[in-house]
Scaffold this active site. Structure first.
Site, PDB file in Angstrom:
ATOM      1  N   ASP A 132      -4.893  -0.164  -0.424  1.00 42.47           N
ATOM      2  CA  ASP A 132      -3.671   1.479  -0.190  1.00 42.47           C
ATOM      3  C   ASP A 132      -4.198   2.579   0.428  1.00 42.47           C
ATOM      4  O   ASP A 132      -4.972   3.128   0.936  1.00 42.47           O
ATOM      5  CB  ASP A 132      -3.610   1.628  -1.672  1.00 42.47           C
ATOM      6  CG  ASP A 132      -2.563   1.859  -2.846  1.00 42.47           C
ATOM      7  OD1 ASP A 132      -1.904   0.951  -2.296  1.00 42.47           O
ATOM      8  OD2 ASP A 132      -2.751   1.555  -3.781  1.00 42.47           O
ATOM      9  N   ARG A 182       1.123  -3.676   4.542  1.00 42.83           N
ATOM     10  CA  ARG A 182       2.352  -3.323   3.156  1.00 42.83           C
ATOM     11  C   ARG A 182       2.812  -1.990   3.940  1.00 42.83           C
ATOM     12  O   ARG A 182       2.347  -1.013   4.070  1.00 42.83           O
ATOM     13  CB  ARG A 182       1.979  -3.132   1.808  1.00 42.83           C
ATOM     14  CG  ARG A 182       2.906  -1.634   1.530  1.00 42.83           C
ATOM     15  CD  ARG A 182       1.901  -1.497   0.084  1.00 42.83           C
ATOM     16  NE  ARG A 182       1.251  -3.170  -0.851  1.00 42.83           N
ATOM     17  CZ  ARG A 182       0.501  -2.528  -1.638  1.00 42.83           C
ATOM     18  NH1 ARG A 182      -0.067  -1.259  -1.231  1.00 42.83           N
ATOM     19  NH2 ARG A 182      -0.374  -3.704  -2.342  1.00 42.83           N
TER      20      ARG A 182
END
Length: 305
Positions: A132, A182
């Site tokens: 992340d 992502r």
């Protein structure tokens, strides 16, 4: 404006205690968080698997500033991956890791060591890890750790936040063979000196980054609930000769489940971001900030409707 207020509240201890104290808050949080235990997370993953959805599981928590806590988080991820292994998810079941939860605020080498442990456990089950991305101060460190992880675990992915000015260049660097990226809009309160402000500017930045990734040789993971962005992704896939299977859509647990299932039914890989754990406050507030509909849902629940 509301989004900025909620993002500011995500870092407030006073607001945290107030929101956490509402009797109905836990019930509302359950829409966005799969549960507090590994078993609850596993149960949610099994349901999503049976609905033909891929998953990425996030153990909630960030900003660890104690080495013992960082080690405990890494151990918890290894235990999570072991619990998921009997489901035989393979590459359709990965984990997402915030490096600040495994020691990044203390030392990059410590975060790298713990991230390697998690990557090894994921690889043992035929899966992978996606890092992340957090606030802008961590981007350089995160990408540096990513490069080192990919030496042994090339499937390691990373999130890029489109609203940061630097992200187009980062996307160019990452749009290479085998690179899993992502793309998200961004969920932290960032200053105007480093990030686009306002929905229109952020949307345009997202499309620019998306175009770079779709034109590249990597594997784009398009994280969006926006029908316009989904349509643009499909147009770009056609333009650049991408077939179903060489990119995927990602959506959050509990948000637009009907759209998730429709895309999966059309043959797309759809991966659901599944958070679990008791440290839910920051994640929950960022979800409220992203979409006014989420705030309305929260207020209706507090009103007993």
């Amino acid at each position: 404006m509301l989004g900025q207020v909620l993002l500011a509240a995500s870092g407030s201890g006073v607001v945290r205690r107030t929101v956490s104290g509402f009797p109905l808050t836990k019930k509302v949080v359950e829409r966005f968080v799969a549960g507090e235990s590994v078993q609850e997370a596993r149960d949610a993953v099994e349901r999503l698997r049976d609905a033909n959805l891929a998953v990425t599981v996030d153990r909630l928590g960030e900003e660890t500033r104690d080495a013992r806590d960082a080690a405990a988080t890494a151990k918890a991820y290894v235990e999570l991956l072991e619990a998921l292994r009997p489901l035989e998810l393979g590459e359709r079941g990965e984990v997402s890791v915030k490096l600040s939860a495994v020691g990044q605020r203390l030392d990059d080498a410590l975060a790298l060591e713990h991230a390697r442990e998690i990557c090894a456990a994921a690889a043992a089950g035929g899966s992978a890890v996606t890092l992340d991305m957090e606030d802008h101060t961590t981007v350089g460190s995160t990408l540096g750790i990513l490069r080192k992880l990919r030496e042994d675990y090339p499937a390691t992915g990373v999130a890029i936040q489109a609203y940061l000015f630097r992200s187009e260049e980062d996307c160019r660097d990452l749009a290479v063979e085998g690179s899993r990226v992502r793309l998200v809009k961004g969920a932290y309160r960032e200053p105007a000196s480093v990030a686009h402000q306002g929905k229109t500017a952020v949307d345009k930045a997202y499309v620019r980054c998306l175009r770079i990734l779709m034109a590249g040789k990597g594997y784009p993971m398009v994280a969006t609930h926006d029908d316009r962005m989904i349509a643009i992704t499909e147009l770009l896939a056609d333009r650049y000769g991408r077939a179903i299977g060489d990119h995927e859509f990602q959506m959050l647990y509990g948000i637009r489940t009907d759209r998730q299932e429709a895309l999966a039914g059309a043959g797309h890989t759809v991966r659901v971001y599944v958070p679990y754990g008791d440290d839910w406050y920051g994640y929950f507030m960022r979800r409220l900030a992203e979409r006014p509909a989420n705030v309305a849902f929260f207020l209706r629940a507090l009103g007993g409707k």
